[in-house]
Each structure stands twice: as structure tokens, then as C-alpha cells.
Scaffold this active site. Structure first.
Site, short mmCIF file in Angstrom:
data_model
loop_
_atom_site.label_atom_id
_atom_site.label_comp_id
_atom_site.label_asym_id
_atom_site.label_seq_id
_atom_site.Cartn_x
_atom_site.Cartn_y
_atom_site.Cartn_z
N VAL A 1 -10.25 3.92 -7.60
CA VAL A 1 -10.83 2.58 -7.71
C VAL A 1 -10.46 1.94 -9.04
CG1 VAL A 1 -12.96 1.21 -7.67
CG2 VAL A 1 -12.71 3.15 -6.13
N CYS A 2 -10.43 2.75 -10.10
CA CYS A 2 -10.05 2.21 -11.41
C CYS A 2 -8.60 1.73 -11.41
CB CYS A 2 -10.28 3.25 -12.50
SG CYS A 2 -12.02 3.68 -12.71
N GLN A 3 -7.73 2.45 -10.72
CA GLN A 3 -6.34 2.01 -10.61
C GLN A 3 -6.26 0.66 -9.90
OE1 GLN A 3 -3.41 5.05 -9.38
NE2 GLN A 3 -5.05 6.54 -9.70
#
Length: 160
Positions: A47-49
Site C-alpha cells: 500500500v505504501c508503494q
């Protein structure tokens, strides 16, 4: 408890990286511009990517609203450099809230985590700091929820 709209944004100075360039980001040095503080849990997570990749894809839209974007998490500056390479490069800084550990996330009320059981990471949250250094908008997200740039940009357009 997270800061509320109208609260003064706590100033901070953090080591950061933009690509392979290291430097410092001090919030008070950006008065006169809006600043999006994107607290994210960990480098190299799915999700951070997606979240940071979408900030990069929409960076011109943020710039057009007189806004700077800053990603913040407790990973090291060296992890940030590697993470940015992994993402194909970012043109906005990633700051390390590593020492004292999570001091900035704590000041903004997103550490310790409020919605997840992992004790060593901050919440996923967005704070918009306005040109005068006050919180104009904020939202805490579930760990697996990617923030909607459209929602953030709509607030920024009203501030411009």
C-alpha cells in the site's frame, strides 16, 4: 489523539532523501506554502508503494496548488533511498522520523498506532498544513487503505 483542524502544526526538522540526495526538511521553512504530510507505516510495503507512487504521479497537481509533499515514516534515510530507487524515483522527499523514535508522529498524534496491532510503526495519515502553519485538514486511514489524492487535492484547491 491526532491534531485537529485549526491547531498549530508542530514544527520539526527531519533528515530526508529525495532520490539519492540527502538533506533536511524543516516545516517552518515552508511557510507561505501548503504542505502535505503523508505519514506512512513502512517502506517496501504494497500500500505504501501505491500511495507514494500516486503522489509522484499527481505531483504536478500538488505543485499547482502551491503545495509541497513530504512522506514521513520511521524507516532510515538509507531505506528511503533504496525505496525511492525501487519506485523508479520520487521528486519529493521522504523523511525519517527515526531518532528520537517517532517523535514527529507522536507530536501529530499518530503514534503509538491507534488502529492496528503493530507497535513499532506510525498510523497511515495525511495532514495538510496551510500557508500559516496551521492544520487545515487531516485524516487517519486503515493500514490497508490508500489515501485518495482527489480528496486531498479538493481541500488544497479551496486553500489556494
Amino acid at each position: 489523539m491526532a491534531l485537529k483542524v485549526g491547531d498549530p502544526a508542530p514544527n520539526f526538522k527531519l533528515t530526508c532523501a529525495t532520490g539519492e540526495l540527502q538533506g533536511e526538511f524543516e516545516l517552518s521553512a515552508h511557510r507561505g506554502k501548503n504542505v502535505v504530510l503523508a505519514f506512512y507505516p513502512l517502506d517496501f510495503t504494497p500500500v505504501c508503494q501505491s500511495e507514494l507512487g500516486s503522489f509522484q504521479a499527481d505531483l504536478d497537481k500538488f505543485t499547482n496548488t502551491n503545495t509541497e509533499v513530504l512522506g514521513i515514516c520511521t524507516d532510515s534515510v538509507f531505506a528511503h533511498i533504496a525505496f525511492q530507487k525501487h519506485l523508479g524515483g520520487l521528486k519529493f522527499p521522504l523523511a525519517t522520523d527515526r531518532w528520537p523514535y517517532a517523535e514527529v508522529a507522536t507530536a501529530y498524534g499518530v503514534f503509538p498506532p491507534t488502529k492496528h496491532p503493530i507497535p513499532f510503526i506510525n498510523d497511515r495519515a495525511i495532514f495538510i498544513v496551510d500557508k500559516d502553519g496551521k492544520i487545515a485538514w487531516s485524516k487517519i486511514y486503515e493500514l490497508r487503505e490508500q489515501p485518495d489524492n482527489g480528496e486531498v487535492l479538493a481541500v488544497l484547491k479551496k486553500l489556494s
